[in-house]
Design a protein around this motif. Sequence first.
Motif, PDB file in Angstrom:
ATOM      1  N   HIS A 141       0.836  -1.197   0.000  1.00 25.57           N
ATOM      2  CA  HIS A 141       0.000   0.000   0.000  1.00 25.57           C
ATOM      3  C   HIS A 141       0.882   1.261   0.000  1.00 25.57           C
ATOM      4  CE1 HIS A 141      -3.956   1.706   1.972  1.00 25.57           C
ATOM      5  NE2 HIS A 141      -3.495   2.512   1.053  1.00 25.57           N
ATOM      6  N   ALA A 142       1.808   1.317   0.952  1.00 25.03           N
ATOM      7  CA  ALA A 142       2.671   2.494   1.087  1.00 25.03           C
ATOM      8  C   ALA A 142       3.639   2.623  -0.085  1.00 25.03           C
ATOM      9  CB  ALA A 142       3.439   2.407   2.409  1.00 25.03           C
ATOM     10  N   LYS A 143       4.217   1.503  -0.496  1.00 27.34           N
ATOM     11  CA  LYS A 143       5.189   1.556  -1.600  1.00 27.34           C
ATOM     12  C   LYS A 143       4.541   2.034  -2.890  1.00 27.34           C
ATOM     13  CE  LYS A 143       8.914  -1.600  -0.338  1.00 27.34           C
ATOM     14  NZ  LYS A 143       9.719  -2.766  -0.777  1.00 27.34           N
ATOM     15  N   TYR A 144       3.311   1.586  -3.157  1.00 27.95           N
ATOM     16  CA  TYR A 144       2.674   2.014  -4.400  1.00 27.95           C
ATOM     17  C   TYR A 144       2.428   3.526  -4.377  1.00 27.95           C
ATOM     18  CZ  TYR A 144      -0.086   1.967  -8.616  1.00 27.95           C
ATOM     19  OH  TYR A 144      -0.532   2.208  -9.896  1.00 27.95           O
ATOM     20  N   ALA A 145       1.972   4.041  -3.241  1.00 29.05           N
ATOM     21  CA  ALA A 145       1.704   5.480  -3.137  1.00 29.05           C
ATOM     22  C   ALA A 145       2.983   6.295  -3.334  1.00 29.05           C
ATOM     23  CB  ALA A 145       1.070   5.791  -1.782  1.00 29.05           C
ATOM     24  N   VAL A 146       4.072   5.860  -2.718  1.00 29.77           N
ATOM     25  CA  VAL A 146       5.310   6.642  -2.735  1.00 29.77           C
ATOM     26  C   VAL A 146       6.134   6.379  -3.994  1.00 29.77           C
ATOM     27  CG1 VAL A 146       7.493   7.057  -1.530  1.00 29.77           C
ATOM     28  CG2 VAL A 146       5.374   6.758  -0.218  1.00 29.77           C
ATOM     29  N   GLU A 147       6.365   5.089  -4.283  1.00 32.11           N
ATOM     30  CA  GLU A 147       7.297   4.750  -5.365  1.00 32.11           C
ATOM     31  C   GLU A 147       6.659   4.815  -6.744  1.00 32.11           C
ATOM     32  OE1 GLU A 147       8.773   0.921  -4.232  1.00 32.11           O
ATOM     33  OE2 GLU A 147      10.044   1.733  -2.624  1.00 32.11           O
ATOM     34  N   GLU A 148       5.363   4.522  -6.858  1.00 29.48           N
ATOM     35  CA  GLU A 148       4.720   4.511  -8.175  1.00 29.48           C
ATOM     36  C   GLU A 148       3.978   5.809  -8.471  1.00 29.48           C
ATOM     37  OE1 GLU A 148       5.417   1.978 -10.150  1.00 29.48           O
ATOM     38  OE2 GLU A 148       6.535   1.038  -8.511  1.00 29.48           O
ATOM     39  N   LEU A 149       3.351   6.412  -7.446  1.00 32.48           N
ATOM     40  CA  LEU A 149       2.581   7.642  -7.664  1.00 32.48           C
ATOM     41  C   LEU A 149       3.326   8.896  -7.222  1.00 32.48           C
ATOM     42  CD1 LEU A 149      -0.986   6.410  -6.584  1.00 32.48           C
ATOM     43  CD2 LEU A 149       0.052   6.426  -8.860  1.00 32.48           C
ATOM     44  N   GLY A 150       4.484   8.729  -6.593  1.00 34.87           N
ATOM     45  CA  GLY A 150       5.315   9.868  -6.232  1.00 34.87           C
ATOM     46  C   GLY A 150       4.819  10.684  -5.046  1.00 34.87           C
ATOM     47  N   ALA A 151       4.023  10.077  -4.163  1.00 36.42           N
ATOM     48  CA  ALA A 151       3.480  10.817  -3.019  1.00 36.42           C
ATOM     49  C   ALA A 151       4.595  11.255  -2.070  1.00 36.42           C
ATOM     50  CB  ALA A 151       2.468   9.952  -2.274  1.00 36.42           C
ATOM     51  N   LYS A 152       4.487  12.499  -1.601  1.00 41.10           N
ATOM     52  CA  LYS A 152       5.447  13.030  -0.615  1.00 41.10           C
ATOM     53  C   LYS A 152       4.747  13.514   0.642  1.00 41.10           C
ATOM     54  CE  LYS A 152       9.091  14.493  -3.849  1.00 41.10           C
ATOM     55  NZ  LYS A 152       8.566  13.723  -4.979  1.00 41.10           N
ATOM     56  N   ARG A 153       3.422  13.826   0.529  1.00 40.20           N
ATOM     57  CA  ARG A 153       2.662  14.355   1.672  1.00 40.20           C
ATOM     58  C   ARG A 153       1.353  13.566   1.818  1.00 40.20           C
ATOM     59  NH1 ARG A 153       3.890  19.096   3.772  1.00 40.20           N
ATOM     60  NH2 ARG A 153       1.704  19.582   4.221  1.00 40.20           N
ATOM     61  N   PRO A 154       1.449  12.303   2.231  1.00 41.33           N
ATOM     62  CA  PRO A 154       0.233  11.478   2.328  1.00 41.33           C
ATOM     63  C   PRO A 154      -0.617  11.818   3.552  1.00 41.33           C
ATOM     64  CG  PRO A 154       2.138  10.226   3.042  1.00 41.33           C
ATOM     65  CD  PRO A 154       2.668  11.534   2.524  1.00 41.33           C
ATOM     66  N   ALA A 155      -1.932  11.698   3.394  1.00 40.17           N
ATOM     67  CA  ALA A 155      -2.887  11.804   4.504  1.00 40.17           C
ATOM     68  C   ALA A 155      -3.568  10.448   4.656  1.00 40.17           C
ATOM     69  CB  ALA A 155      -3.914  12.891   4.221  1.00 40.17           C
ATOM     70  N   LEU A 156      -3.981  10.131   5.880  1.00 38.58           N
ATOM     71  CA  LEU A 156      -4.585   8.804   6.144  1.00 38.58           C
ATOM     72  C   LEU A 156      -5.868   8.943   6.945  1.00 38.58           C
ATOM     73  CD1 LEU A 156      -4.502   5.674   6.329  1.00 38.58           C
ATOM     74  CD2 LEU A 156      -3.088   5.939   8.390  1.00 38.58           C
ATOM     75  N   LEU A 157      -6.927   8.301   6.463  1.00 38.45           N
ATOM     76  CA  LEU A 157      -8.154   8.108   7.234  1.00 38.45           C
ATOM     77  C   LEU A 157      -8.280   6.617   7.499  1.00 38.45           C
ATOM     78  CD1 LEU A 157     -10.660  10.473   5.355  1.00 38.45           C
ATOM     79  CD2 LEU A 157      -9.279  10.965   7.398  1.00 38.45           C
ATOM     80  N   ASN A 340       0.992 -17.094   9.632  1.00 37.91           N
ATOM     81  CA  ASN A 340       0.810 -16.215   8.468  1.00 37.91           C
ATOM     82  C   ASN A 340       1.131 -17.022   7.213  1.00 37.91           C
ATOM     83  OD1 ASN A 340       0.233 -13.652   9.845  1.00 37.91           O
ATOM     84  ND2 ASN A 340       2.332 -13.851  10.610  1.00 37.91           N
ATOM     85  N   MET A 341       0.110 -17.330   6.423  1.00 40.33           N
ATOM     86  CA  MET A 341       0.271 -18.238   5.286  1.00 40.33           C
ATOM     87  C   MET A 341       0.460 -17.499   3.953  1.00 40.33           C
ATOM     88  SD  MET A 341      -0.138 -21.050   7.023  1.00 40.33           S
ATOM     89  CE  MET A 341      -0.457 -22.414   5.904  1.00 40.33           C
ATOM     90  N   ALA A 342       0.031 -16.229   3.870  1.00 41.62           N
ATOM     91  CA  ALA A 342       0.008 -15.497   2.600  1.00 41.62           C
ATOM     92  C   ALA A 342       1.060 -14.397   2.598  1.00 41.62           C
ATOM     93  CB  ALA A 342      -1.380 -14.886   2.388  1.00 41.62           C
ATOM     94  N   HIS A 343       1.802 -14.278   1.500  1.00 38.61           N
ATOM     95  CA  HIS A 343       2.947 -13.370   1.486  1.00 38.61           C
ATOM     96  C   HIS A 343       3.010 -12.489   0.229  1.00 38.61           C
ATOM     97  CE1 HIS A 343       4.085 -15.934   4.839  1.00 38.61           C
ATOM     98  NE2 HIS A 343       3.907 -16.976   4.037  1.00 38.61           N
ATOM     99  N   ASP A 344       1.972 -12.539  -0.611  1.00 32.31           N
ATOM    100  CA  ASP A 344       1.927 -11.729  -1.831  1.00 32.31           C
ATOM    101  C   ASP A 344       0.828 -10.674  -1.713  1.00 32.31           C
ATOM    102  OD1 ASP A 344       3.773 -13.566  -2.688  1.00 32.31           O
ATOM    103  OD2 ASP A 344       2.462 -14.517  -4.174  1.00 32.31           O
ATOM    104  N   ALA A 345       0.925  -9.633  -2.531  1.00 35.15           N
ATOM    105  CA  ALA A 345      -0.115  -8.597  -2.587  1.00 35.15           C
ATOM    106  C   ALA A 345      -0.182  -8.050  -4.011  1.00 35.15           C
ATOM    107  CB  ALA A 345       0.192  -7.471  -1.601  1.00 35.15           C
ATOM    108  N   VAL A 346      -1.297  -7.405  -4.329  1.00 38.99           N
ATOM    109  CA  VAL A 346      -1.434  -6.691  -5.602  1.00 38.99           C
ATOM    110  C   VAL A 346      -1.991  -5.302  -5.303  1.00 38.99           C
ATOM    111  CG1 VAL A 346      -1.865  -8.818  -6.913  1.00 38.99           C
ATOM    112  CG2 VAL A 346      -3.803  -7.463  -6.063  1.00 38.99           C
ATOM    113  N   VAL A 347      -1.800  -4.397  -6.245  1.00 36.00           N
ATOM    114  CA  VAL A 347      -2.498  -3.105  -6.221  1.00 36.00           C
ATOM    115  C   VAL A 347      -3.306  -3.008  -7.505  1.00 36.00           C
ATOM    116  CG1 VAL A 347      -2.256  -0.596  -6.313  1.00 36.00           C
ATOM    117  CG2 VAL A 347      -0.842  -1.926  -4.737  1.00 36.00           C
ATOM    118  N   VAL A 348      -4.593  -2.702  -7.361  1.00 35.54           N
ATOM    119  CA  VAL A 348      -5.472  -2.542  -8.523  1.00 35.54           C
ATOM    120  C   VAL A 348      -5.886  -1.079  -8.637  1.00 35.54           C
ATOM    121  CG1 VAL A 348      -6.345  -4.908  -8.329  1.00 35.54           C
ATOM    122  CG2 VAL A 348      -7.573  -3.045  -7.194  1.00 35.54           C
ATOM    123  N   CYS A 349      -6.195  -0.653  -9.865  1.00 41.18           N
ATOM    124  CA  CYS A 349      -6.613   0.731 -10.099  1.00 41.18           C
ATOM    125  C   CYS A 349      -7.806   0.775 -11.047  1.00 41.18           C
ATOM    126  CB  CYS A 349      -5.459   1.545 -10.694  1.00 41.18           C
ATOM    127  SG  CYS A 349      -4.045   1.753  -9.571  1.00 41.18           S
TER     128      CYS A 349
END
Length: 370
Positions: A141-157, A340-349
């Motif tokens: 979640h965090a890596k996609y926001a920062v590394e793929e979308l270039g976020a520098k000032r994220p807000a969280l709800l 913890n059995m699952a170790h992969d994730a995806v990001v969808v858009c």
Amino acid sequence: MFLKKTALVVLIFSAIGTARAETLPVLVPITGFLSLEGTAQRNGAVMAVDMLGKELGLETEVTDTGTSPEGAVTALRRALGGAPSAAVASMLGTQMLAMIPVADRAGMPLLTVSGTAKITELGSGNVFRFFPGDSVVKVAHAKYAVEELGAKRPALLYQTTAYGQSGAAHLKKTLAELGAPLVFEEGIDISVKDMLPALTRMQAAEPDILLLHLHSGSTALVIRQARETGNPLPVVAGSAMHQPTTAALLNPEQLKGVCAESASSPVSEQSGPVADFTAAYRKHFGTEPDAFALAQYDGTAMLIAAKKAGAQSADDVRAWLAGNSYDGLAMTYKSDGKGNMAHDAVVVCYDGASRVPAIAKRYENVDGIR
């Protein structure tokens, strides 16, 4: 070669022949604020037994746990009377935290898709989580926001539930490590319907991206009210937003610029075994599957594989799940020693024209366990 194949067939047949008929308790929230997610979990377990477990004499008995810890504990104690070798247990973190001590005293394995990190941090040997926990999906979640979308000032709800607080803590830590600390964060109670006050306070902090870690209904409310007031911020949401049932609560135009982390996205796969699963699920239930359904299908399929390999008692099942890996439809599952059995994730858009998201990035073996 022929002899080896024959021996294998005889071995499997022998193991199946010794399996006892059994009713698998499915103890999940199918009413209340988690009804969309809980129904998907139920469907995944029921479908796996219907498709893979009939030859073993397996059946399912579904109990609605609601959303209170007391409801989940009552359902589990009732199920223990049937002496099952395992149970499918609620995906709601607060319910799992209440169920684990009861399961430990009875020595019964619980198969779940709960994302709350703490459920595998209590030292229980009876928890097997088939949905990636926060230590996996929140990193994606965090890596996609920062590394793929270039976020520098994220807000969280985030939600004020155990699920919400767990995910928020992991997001906050990972974002800081990536050099993009939160400029705003606020917890939202599950009963809140008016999101404008929180959105207004967030906007004053001048974020460049909005991160959400909310349950399904709250996720849809935040995105709808943000778009209706002209807020164009890109959104990267938690796994609730990948669900077809959540997307159905929004117009396609409101989904433009919205992404979400998940373990998988069955409706996004156009071919292969997951697409076949999606077609079978639609035929079975008349609805679209999500990652919770697929993860619980895979988890129940691994339980059935254990039984086909000869596991009969709760002790047998626990040892088999803890000591073997399993190639499921969404990913390969293997315990990290804590369940913890699952170790992969995806990001969808979403593209703003459809309610079916595309897989934007896959993150494999995030925690390095496999």
